[in-house]
Design a protein around this motif. Structure first.
Motif, PDB file in Angstrom:
ATOM      1  N   GLU A   1      -2.341   3.717  -1.572  1.00 12.93           N
ATOM      2  CA  GLU A   1      -2.149   3.876  -0.132  1.00 12.93           C
ATOM      3  C   GLU A   1      -1.124   2.862   0.357  1.00 12.93           C
ATOM      4  OE1 GLU A   1      -5.490   4.502   2.861  1.00 12.93           O
ATOM      5  OE2 GLU A   1      -4.929   2.423   3.286  1.00 12.93           O
ATOM      6  N   PHE A   2      -0.172   3.333   1.155  1.00 14.66           N
ATOM      7  CA  PHE A   2       0.802   2.435   1.767  1.00 14.66           C
ATOM      8  C   PHE A   2       0.495   2.347   3.253  1.00 14.66           C
ATOM      9  CE2 PHE A   2       5.210   1.819   3.620  1.00 14.66           C
ATOM     10  CZ  PHE A   2       5.217   0.457   3.386  1.00 14.66           C
ATOM     11  N   GLU A   3       0.374   1.126   3.747  1.00 14.75           N
ATOM     12  CA  GLU A   3      -0.012   0.893   5.139  1.00 14.75           C
ATOM     13  C   GLU A   3       0.998  -0.024   5.811  1.00 14.75           C
ATOM     14  OE1 GLU A   3      -4.261  -0.370   6.600  1.00 14.75           O
ATOM     15  OE2 GLU A   3      -3.120  -2.201   6.171  1.00 14.75           O
ATOM     16  N   ILE A   4       1.326   0.286   7.066  1.00 15.81           N
ATOM     17  CA  ILE A   4       2.135  -0.637   7.855  1.00 15.81           C
ATOM     18  C   ILE A   4       1.233  -1.293   8.896  1.00 15.81           C
ATOM     19  CG2 ILE A   4       4.362   0.500   7.539  1.00 15.81           C
ATOM     20  CD1 ILE A   4       3.917   1.707  10.371  1.00 15.81           C
ATOM     21  N   ALA A   5       1.442  -2.585   9.103  1.00 15.36           N
ATOM     22  CA  ALA A   5       0.632  -3.355  10.048  1.00 15.36           C
ATOM     23  C   ALA A   5       1.502  -3.779  11.224  1.00 15.36           C
ATOM     24  CB  ALA A   5       0.037  -4.581   9.359  1.00 15.36           C
ATOM     25  N   VAL A   6       1.035  -3.475  12.440  1.00 14.06           N
ATOM     26  CA  VAL A   6       1.807  -3.746  13.655  1.00 14.06           C
ATOM     27  C   VAL A   6       0.972  -4.581  14.619  1.00 14.06           C
ATOM     28  CG1 VAL A   6       2.834  -2.686  15.711  1.00 14.06           C
ATOM     29  CG2 VAL A   6       3.207  -1.667  13.465  1.00 14.06           C
ATOM     30  N   ASN A   7       1.595  -5.566  15.241  1.00 10.46           N
ATOM     31  CA  ASN A   7       0.917  -6.386  16.247  1.00 10.46           C
ATOM     32  C   ASN A   7       0.812  -5.619  17.564  1.00 10.46           C
ATOM     33  OD1 ASN A   7       0.619  -8.665  14.616  1.00 10.46           O
ATOM     34  ND2 ASN A   7       2.655  -9.404  15.115  1.00 10.46           N
TER      35      ASN A   7
ATOM     36  N   ILE B   1       5.059   8.953  13.224  1.00 10.94           N
ATOM     37  CA  ILE B   1       5.916   8.810  12.041  1.00 10.94           C
ATOM     38  C   ILE B   1       5.061   8.570  10.797  1.00 10.94           C
ATOM     39  CG2 ILE B   1       7.642   7.324  10.931  1.00 10.94           C
ATOM     40  CD1 ILE B   1       8.924   6.922  13.658  1.00 10.94           C
ATOM     41  N   CYS B   2       3.990   7.798  10.953  1.00  9.20           N
ATOM     42  CA  CYS B   2       3.076   7.566   9.829  1.00  9.20           C
ATOM     43  C   CYS B   2       2.491   8.888   9.334  1.00  9.20           C
ATOM     44  CB  CYS B   2       1.955   6.618  10.249  1.00  9.20           C
ATOM     45  SG  CYS B   2       2.461   4.895  10.418  1.00  9.20           S
ATOM     46  N   HIS B   3       2.136   9.752  10.273  1.00  5.18           N
ATOM     47  CA  HIS B   3       1.606  11.067   9.894  1.00  5.18           C
ATOM     48  C   HIS B   3       2.640  11.864   9.108  1.00  5.18           C
ATOM     49  CE1 HIS B   3       1.288  15.446  10.707  1.00  5.18           C
ATOM     50  NE2 HIS B   3       0.033  15.238  10.343  1.00  5.18           N
ATOM     51  N   ASP B   4       3.876  11.846   9.578  1.00  4.68           N
ATOM     52  CA  ASP B   4       4.934  12.628   8.939  1.00  4.68           C
ATOM     53  C   ASP B   4       5.288  12.113   7.548  1.00  4.68           C
ATOM     54  OD1 ASP B   4       5.032  14.156  11.218  1.00  4.68           O
ATOM     55  OD2 ASP B   4       6.780  13.133  12.068  1.00  4.68           O
ATOM     56  N   THR B   5       5.028  10.835   7.298  1.00  3.37           N
ATOM     57  CA  THR B   5       5.433  10.226   6.023  1.00  3.37           C
ATOM     58  C   THR B   5       4.261   9.911   5.099  1.00  3.37           C
ATOM     59  OG1 THR B   5       5.425   8.049   7.106  1.00  3.37           O
ATOM     60  CG2 THR B   5       7.531   9.218   6.996  1.00  3.37           C
ATOM     61  N   GLY B   6       3.037  10.227   5.533  1.00  6.28           N
ATOM     62  CA  GLY B   6       1.873   9.965   4.692  1.00  6.28           C
ATOM     63  C   GLY B   6       1.544   8.495   4.550  1.00  6.28           C
ATOM     64  N   VAL B   7       1.793   7.730   5.611  1.00  8.74           N
ATOM     65  CA  VAL B   7       1.564   6.283   5.601  1.00  8.74           C
ATOM     66  C   VAL B   7       0.380   5.946   6.506  1.00  8.74           C
ATOM     67  CG1 VAL B   7       2.573   4.045   6.224  1.00  8.74           C
ATOM     68  CG2 VAL B   7       3.979   5.777   5.102  1.00  8.74           C
ATOM     69  N   ALA B   8      -0.436   4.986   6.107  1.00  6.22           N
ATOM     70  CA  ALA B   8      -1.570   4.541   6.918  1.00  6.22           C
ATOM     71  C   ALA B   8      -1.094   3.537   7.967  1.00  6.22           C
ATOM     72  CB  ALA B   8      -2.642   3.917   6.035  1.00  6.22           C
ATOM     73  N   PHE B   9      -1.909   3.353   9.009  1.00  6.22           N
ATOM     74  CA  PHE B   9      -1.521   2.471  10.116  1.00  6.22           C
ATOM     75  C   PHE B   9      -2.606   1.432  10.372  1.00  6.22           C
ATOM     76  CE2 PHE B   9      -1.451   1.173  14.556  1.00  6.22           C
ATOM     77  CZ  PHE B   9      -0.112   0.881  14.760  1.00  6.22           C
ATOM     78  N   LYS B  10      -2.176   0.180  10.515  1.00  6.02           N
ATOM     79  CA  LYS B  10      -3.093  -0.898  10.899  1.00  6.02           C
ATOM     80  C   LYS B  10      -2.601  -1.540  12.183  1.00  6.02           C
ATOM     81  CE  LYS B  10      -3.275  -4.775   8.442  1.00  6.02           C
ATOM     82  NZ  LYS B  10      -3.658  -5.639   7.302  1.00  6.02           N
TER      83      LYS B  10
ATOM     84  N   LYS C   1      -4.062  -0.251  -2.713  1.00  3.96           N
ATOM     85  CA  LYS C   1      -3.512  -0.256  -1.358  1.00  3.96           C
ATOM     86  C   LYS C   1      -2.513  -1.393  -1.203  1.00  3.96           C
ATOM     87  CE  LYS C   1      -4.921  -0.645   3.506  1.00  3.96           C
ATOM     88  NZ  LYS C   1      -6.076  -0.693   4.433  1.00  3.96           N
ATOM     89  N   VAL C   2      -1.391  -1.091  -0.538  1.00  5.06           N
ATOM     90  CA  VAL C   2      -0.381  -2.101  -0.224  1.00  5.06           C
ATOM     91  C   VAL C   2      -0.096  -2.029   1.273  1.00  5.06           C
ATOM     92  CG1 VAL C   2       1.975  -2.913  -0.596  1.00  5.06           C
ATOM     93  CG2 VAL C   2       0.663  -1.966  -2.511  1.00  5.06           C
ATOM     94  N   SER C   3      -0.185  -3.171   1.943  1.00  2.00           N
ATOM     95  CA  SER C   3       0.044  -3.236   3.385  1.00  2.00           C
ATOM     96  C   SER C   3       1.234  -4.143   3.666  1.00  2.00           C
ATOM     97  CB  SER C   3      -1.206  -3.779   4.095  1.00  2.00           C
ATOM     98  OG  SER C   3      -1.024  -3.810   5.494  1.00  2.00           O
ATOM     99  N   VAL C   4       2.124  -3.695   4.547  1.00  2.00           N
ATOM    100  CA  VAL C   4       3.325  -4.463   4.886  1.00  2.00           C
ATOM    101  C   VAL C   4       3.392  -4.648   6.395  1.00  2.00           C
ATOM    102  CG1 VAL C   4       5.848  -4.511   4.853  1.00  2.00           C
ATOM    103  CG2 VAL C   4       4.596  -3.654   2.867  1.00  2.00           C
ATOM    104  N   GLY C   5       3.565  -5.889   6.831  1.00  2.00           N
ATOM    105  CA  GLY C   5       3.658  -6.183   8.255  1.00  2.00           C
ATOM    106  C   GLY C   5       5.052  -5.943   8.798  1.00  2.00           C
ATOM    107  N   THR C   6       5.138  -5.375   9.997  1.00  2.00           N
ATOM    108  CA  THR C   6       6.436  -5.126  10.624  1.00  2.00           C
ATOM    109  C   THR C   6       6.241  -5.016  12.131  1.00  2.00           C
ATOM    110  OG1 THR C   6       8.399  -3.707  10.594  1.00  2.00           O
ATOM    111  CG2 THR C   6       6.266  -2.619  10.386  1.00  2.00           C
ATOM    112  N   ASN C   7       7.265  -4.547  12.844  1.00  2.00           N
ATOM    113  CA  ASN C   7       7.109  -4.265  14.270  1.00  2.00           C
ATOM    114  C   ASN C   7       7.555  -2.838  14.544  1.00  2.00           C
ATOM    115  OD1 ASN C   7       9.892  -4.261  14.275  1.00  2.00           O
ATOM    116  ND2 ASN C   7      10.120  -6.041  15.599  1.00  2.00           N
TER     117      ASN C   7
END
Length: 456
Positions: free
Chosen positions: A151-157, A185-194, A124-130
């Motif tokens: 698994e690719f995950e984006i992390a949002v505050n 968008i996460c659903h459409d691209t197969g990305v996990a959400f944090k 799993k790789v998680s990347v922080g963004t907004n």
């Protein structure tokens, strides 16, 4: 399992701003992760002192002298760590925005993710963004840099359910409709959400903080289930950093959450999630970016035990980690830490009113009966489950009108929140969360009035 933590020397441009190795759970598998915050040029929000962001504590480590070569060297240091071949998860962030090409170029991000894809144990790789930087084409391209089994995950505050706190205190624009767009968008691209949720943002006290954090977490989990996205909530107990929070702390109007509050947030969220059959994992990152001097605490007898239990939970996701955990300070410290802040006054640079006259018997009865009536109607509606909130708008409107008539004897904090709720009612978007806020507001005022009468 002991957590290794290191804050890197900020004077060295080729070293990261922060590195930690700690417990996690990925794909139901307990293991360890590396949290790696790259030292970059930073962004205006991250390096300014008048707002709170998770990464603002590293703002002083940002440097306009950072070059692409420095960032490549920072990445190389990451992949040279012996632990890189033991972890199951890699969390990458920058001092500012990881998906902002001006701060962390596409070339650097591609370099890091391709290196991560070469390491078999990283699942799993998680990347922080907004939310502003979450775009379908960018997520698709980034996702394709990793292996298919990663698994690719984006992390949002997300921070809080309260838009006023989010915008007024944290200067954040992660509003609820933005969250829907991002998770879709996460659903459409197969990305996990944090979603990152703060525990005890001002002006909440300990009890309110528990309710608010659980509600925010459940909101995220429900959205992820709705859009069929792998979801995770990362709780971040608030620590003191930035001008506003330091001012509140100095004036004894705000304290970080008690560690027992953190435990209760985790326990209630797990139980609520199980009750509603919601998928997703929970993580409490109180020790990840929590480098502030004024941090969540408890008494010396239980502090280390609580922290150890939370770390174990992060890996196992089992509430059994908290079994047998107790201390005599659990009730006492909760009371002593229940300090609320008149945030609107602090922001405006004004002092909160020092005293207020108690209500007359007639005014107190108006407040009390309004509260009882509102609470009874609320629970009746919730138990029925088929009555929309607008069916009670007339009762809500009368209650707000009655409370407005008492404005001369209410605190600035009370009136600020009441005006917000009145505005929501006028717009027609007053929801169950607002209903609960109104009930809580009245209950707290009843308690305040009782105390004033006892002190006379």
């Amino acid at each position: 399992m002991e957590t290794k933590r290191e804050i890197i020397d900020e004077e060295r441009l080729h070293t990261p701003a922060f590195l930690e190795i700690s417990e996690t759970n990925a794909h139901g598998k307990p293991g360890r992760r590396i949290v790696y915050i790259l030292k970059t040029t930073g962004c205006a929000k991250a390096i300014s002192g008048d707002v709170y962001t998770i990464l603002r504590a590293f703002g002083e480590k940002a440097s306009e002298n950072i070059t692409e070569k420095d960032l490549i060297t920072q990445a190389d240091e990451l992949f040279a760590l012996p632990e890189i071949h033991e972890i199951i998860e890699l969390d990458i962030s920058a001092i500012g925005l990881s998906f902002d090409d001006k701060e962390l170029s596409e070339k650097i991000m591609e370099y890091i993710l391709k290196r991560a894809a070469e390491i078999p144990n990283i699942i799993k790789v998680s990347v922080g963004t907004n939310t502003r930087n979450i775009k379908k084409n960018k997520l698709e391209k980034t996702r394709n840099l990793l292996r298919k089994d990663q698994e690719f995950e984006i992390a949002v505050n997300y921070e809080t359910q309260d838009d006023n706190i989010r915008e007024g205190i944290f200067n954040s624009k992660t509003l609820r409709h933005n969250l829907d767009r991002c998770i879709n968008i996460c659903h459409d691209t197969g990305v996990a959400f944090k979603g990152i949720v703060l525990i005890k943002p001002p002006p909440l006290n300990e009890e309110e903080a528990i309710e608010e954090a659980v509600e925010a977490a459940m909101y995220i989990f429900k959205k992820c289930k709705r859009y069929q996205v792998q979801g995770k909530v990362s709780f971040r107990p608030l620590f003191i950093t930035g001008q506003i929070l330091n001012s509140l702390f100095k004036d004894k109007k705000f304290t970080p959450p008690n560690l027992w509050t953190v435990v209760e947030v985790i326990q209630r969220t797990v139980m609520a999630k199980e009750q509603e059959n919601l998928p997703g994992t929970i993580h409490c990152a109180f020790n990840d970016e929590n480098i502030g001097e004024k941090s969540p605490d408890s008494c010396p007898e239980c502090k280390d035990k609580i922290i150890s239990a939370i770390r174990r939970f992060n890996a196992s996701q089992c509430l059994e980690e908290f079994e047998g955990l107790d201390c005599s300070c659990r009730g006492i410290d909760r009371i002593s830490k229940t300090i609320t802040a008149d945030v609107s006054d602090v922001i405006k640079g004004k002092d909160a009113p020092q005293s207020h006259k108690p209500l007359t018997d007639e005014e107190y009865q108006l407040l009390l009966f309004g509260y009882i009536n509102l609470e009874n109607v609320f629970w009746h509606a919730r138990s029925r489950g088929d009555i929309p909130i607008y069916a009670y708008y007339s009762i809500i409107e009368k209650t707000i009108s009655d409370l407005m008539s008492l404005r001369e004897k209410m605190t600035v904090k009370f009136m600020t929140e009441l005006k917000r709720l009145a505005a929501a009612r006028s717009r027609g978007d007053f929801n169950y969360s607002d209903y609960k806020s109104l009930i809580r507001l009245m209950r707290n005022e009843i308690d305040r009035q009782k105390k004033m009468i006892m002190d006379i």
